[in-house]
Design a protein around this motif. Structure first.
Motif, mmCIF file in Angstrom:
data_model
loop_
_atom_site.group_PDB
_atom_site.id
_atom_site.type_symbol
_atom_site.label_atom_id
_atom_site.label_comp_id
_atom_site.label_asym_id
_atom_site.label_seq_id
_atom_site.Cartn_x
_atom_site.Cartn_y
_atom_site.Cartn_z
ATOM 1 N N VAL A 18 0.834 -1.204 0.000
ATOM 2 C CA VAL A 18 0.000 0.000 0.000
ATOM 3 C C VAL A 18 0.866 1.251 0.000
ATOM 4 N N GLU A 19 1.926 1.245 0.805
ATOM 5 C CA GLU A 19 2.834 2.395 0.853
ATOM 6 C C GLU A 19 3.518 2.608 -0.492
ATOM 7 N N LEU A 20 3.887 1.516 -1.153
ATOM 8 C CA LEU A 20 4.522 1.618 -2.465
ATOM 9 C C LEU A 20 3.560 2.197 -3.492
ATOM 10 N N ILE A 21 2.298 1.781 -3.431
ATOM 11 C CA ILE A 21 1.294 2.324 -4.348
ATOM 12 C C ILE A 21 1.115 3.824 -4.115
ATOM 13 N N ARG A 22 1.076 4.212 -2.841
ATOM 14 C CA ARG A 22 0.933 5.638 -2.524
ATOM 15 C C ARG A 22 2.129 6.442 -3.017
ATOM 16 N N GLN A 23 3.327 5.875 -2.840
ATOM 17 C CA GLN A 23 4.526 6.547 -3.322
ATOM 18 C C GLN A 23 4.473 6.722 -4.839
ATOM 19 N N LYS A 24 4.013 5.674 -5.531
ATOM 20 C CA LYS A 24 3.905 5.739 -6.988
ATOM 21 C C LYS A 24 2.898 6.807 -7.408
ATOM 22 N N GLU A 25 1.768 6.859 -6.685
ATOM 23 C CA GLU A 25 0.758 7.860 -6.999
ATOM 24 C C GLU A 25 1.277 9.272 -6.753
ATOM 25 N N GLN A 26 2.031 9.454 -5.671
ATOM 26 C CA GLN A 26 2.596 10.770 -5.367
ATOM 27 C C GLN A 26 3.608 11.184 -6.428
ATOM 28 N N GLN A 27 4.431 10.225 -6.853
ATOM 29 C CA GLN A 27 5.408 10.521 -7.905
ATOM 30 C C GLN A 27 4.711 10.896 -9.203
ATOM 31 N N GLN A 28 3.626 10.172 -9.520
ATOM 32 C CA GLN A 28 2.874 10.469 -10.739
ATOM 33 C C GLN A 28 2.227 11.841 -10.640
ATOM 34 N N GLN A 29 1.701 12.159 -9.439
ATOM 35 C CA GLN A 29 1.078 13.465 -9.233
ATOM 36 C C GLN A 29 2.095 14.593 -9.394
ATOM 37 N N ARG A 30 3.295 14.402 -8.820
ATOM 38 C CA ARG A 30 4.345 15.417 -8.963
ATOM 39 C C ARG A 30 4.763 15.578 -10.421
ATOM 40 N N ALA A 31 4.833 14.456 -11.142
ATOM 41 C CA ALA A 31 5.203 14.511 -12.555
ATOM 42 C C ALA A 31 4.143 15.254 -13.358
ATOM 43 N N GLU A 32 2.862 15.013 -13.042
ATOM 44 C CA GLU A 32 1.777 15.703 -13.746
ATOM 45 C C GLU A 32 1.789 17.195 -13.436
ATOM 46 N N GLN A 33 2.080 17.545 -12.179
ATOM 47 C CA GLN A 33 2.155 18.958 -11.803
ATOM 48 C C GLN A 33 3.308 19.654 -12.520
ATOM 49 N N ALA A 34 4.454 18.953 -12.606
ATOM 50 C CA ALA A 34 5.601 19.527 -13.315
ATOM 51 C C ALA A 34 5.288 19.711 -14.793
ATOM 52 N N GLU A 35 4.579 18.723 -15.381
ATOM 53 C CA GLU A 35 4.198 18.824 -16.786
ATOM 54 C C GLU A 35 3.228 19.977 -17.006
ATOM 55 N N ALA A 36 2.314 20.169 -16.054
ATOM 56 C CA ALA A 36 1.342 21.270 -16.171
ATOM 57 C C ALA A 36 2.046 22.622 -16.099
ATOM 58 N N LEU A 37 3.055 22.732 -15.223
ATOM 59 C CA LEU A 37 3.812 23.979 -15.103
ATOM 60 C C LEU A 37 4.573 24.279 -16.392
ATOM 61 N N LEU A 38 5.149 23.226 -16.988
ATOM 62 C CA LEU A 38 5.863 23.411 -18.252
ATOM 63 C C LEU A 38 4.918 23.857 -19.363
ATOM 64 N N GLU A 39 3.719 23.256 -19.370
ATOM 65 C CA GLU A 39 2.738 23.619 -20.387
ATOM 66 C C GLU A 39 2.286 25.063 -20.215
ATOM 67 N N GLU A 40 2.085 25.495 -18.958
ATOM 68 C CA GLU A 40 1.690 26.868 -18.683
ATOM 69 C C GLU A 40 2.780 27.851 -19.108
ATOM 70 N N GLU A 41 4.016 27.474 -18.843
ATOM 71 C CA GLU A 41 5.145 28.315 -19.247
ATOM 72 C C GLU A 41 5.233 28.411 -20.768
ATOM 73 N N ARG A 42 4.954 27.312 -21.451
ATOM 74 C CA ARG A 42 4.983 27.319 -22.917
ATOM 75 C C ARG A 42 3.908 28.242 -23.481
ATOM 76 N N ARG A 43 2.702 28.191 -22.895
ATOM 77 C CA ARG A 43 1.615 29.064 -23.371
ATOM 78 C C ARG A 43 1.938 30.545 -23.137
ATOM 79 N N ARG A 44 2.537 30.847 -21.980
ATOM 80 C CA ARG A 44 2.910 32.227 -21.693
ATOM 81 C C ARG A 44 3.948 32.720 -22.690
#
Length: 230
Positions: free
Chosen positions: A186-212
């Motif tokens: 369960v802890e490993l699944i949560r860690q994976k989900e957190q890593q995926q969430q951080r990756a998605e947030q980083a991707e969203a920031l890059l996309e926002e920077e590209r649009r600007r």
């Protein structure tokens, strides 16, 4: 005179189960699975390290009464794979090198003393015992052909596994050589989900920077300025 023939000896059966449950409670089960999985993961790329949980170990051929089932055992020099039990004479006579026991309320002092004697007699090099109810961690290390008690277990590093064992607020904490803590599924699944969430947030920031950047470049062109020249 008719010579009587002695009946053929019956084939010795080595049961794959001792009829006992793997664990008496969820805490014990959780620890057994986490330790077994953590060590197995540590040696995932080494095909000659066999890690098992609650597997009957028969050290002596021809005697099915001599056996025990460590909560977790680690064997170096034997391939991974399915086994109904660990028959040592079929495994190049290599015994488990490291064993773990997680104490349950049903375990008696006599029972655990017999297990320690068993591990001492049949070649275990490292033996670790943890009591989840009391938060007590004990260990024994083979020296001069005998398991000797480890005087200080806090922060102990296993000579064979390289993992660090400690007790924090009554809980057993085991860390890999790289410092990463053994985690449950369960802890490993949560860690994976957190890593995926951080990756998605980083991707969203890059996309926002590209649009600007695109908006800024468009405005510069409207002003007759070539963004590529800046």
């Amino acid at each position: 005179m008719l010579e009587l023939q002695s009946p053929a000896q019956s084939k010795i059966i080595y049961p794959d189960s001792d009829g006992k449950p793997m664990a008496d409670n969820t805490k014990q089960y959780h620890l057994i699975v986490t330790i077994q999985g953590g060590i197995d993961g540590l040696y995932k790329d080494d095909e000659n390290v066999f890690v098992a949980g609650d597997l009957l170990w028969y050290p002596v051929e021809g005697n099915n009464a001599v056996c025990t089932a460590p909560d977790v055992m680690v064997v170096f020099g034997r391939p991974k794979g399915y086994r109904g039990s660990y028959k040592q004479w079929l495994e190049d006579n290599i015994p488990p090198i490291v064993v773990f026991e997680i104490l349950s309320p049903s375990n008696t002092i006599k029972e655990m003393a017999k297990k320690q004697e068993f591990y001492n007699n049949y070649g275990v090099e490292e033996y670790y015992l943890f009591d989840p109810e009391k938060g007590d961690l004990c260990g024994w290390l083979r020296a001069e052909n005998k398991l000797e008690v480890i005087e200080e277990m806090r922060g102990w590093i296993s000579p064979r596994l390289g993992i660090k064992l400690d007790v924090v607020e009554g809980e057993l904490v085991i860390c890999r050589p790289d410092g990463e803590r053994f985690a449950s599924y369960v802890e490993l699944i949560r860690q994976k989900e957190q890593q995926q969430q951080r990756a998605e947030q980083a991707e969203a920031l890059l996309e926002e920077e590209r649009r600007r950047r695109e908006v800024l470049e468009a405005r510069l062109r409207e002003m007759g300025i070539d963004p590529q020249q800046l």
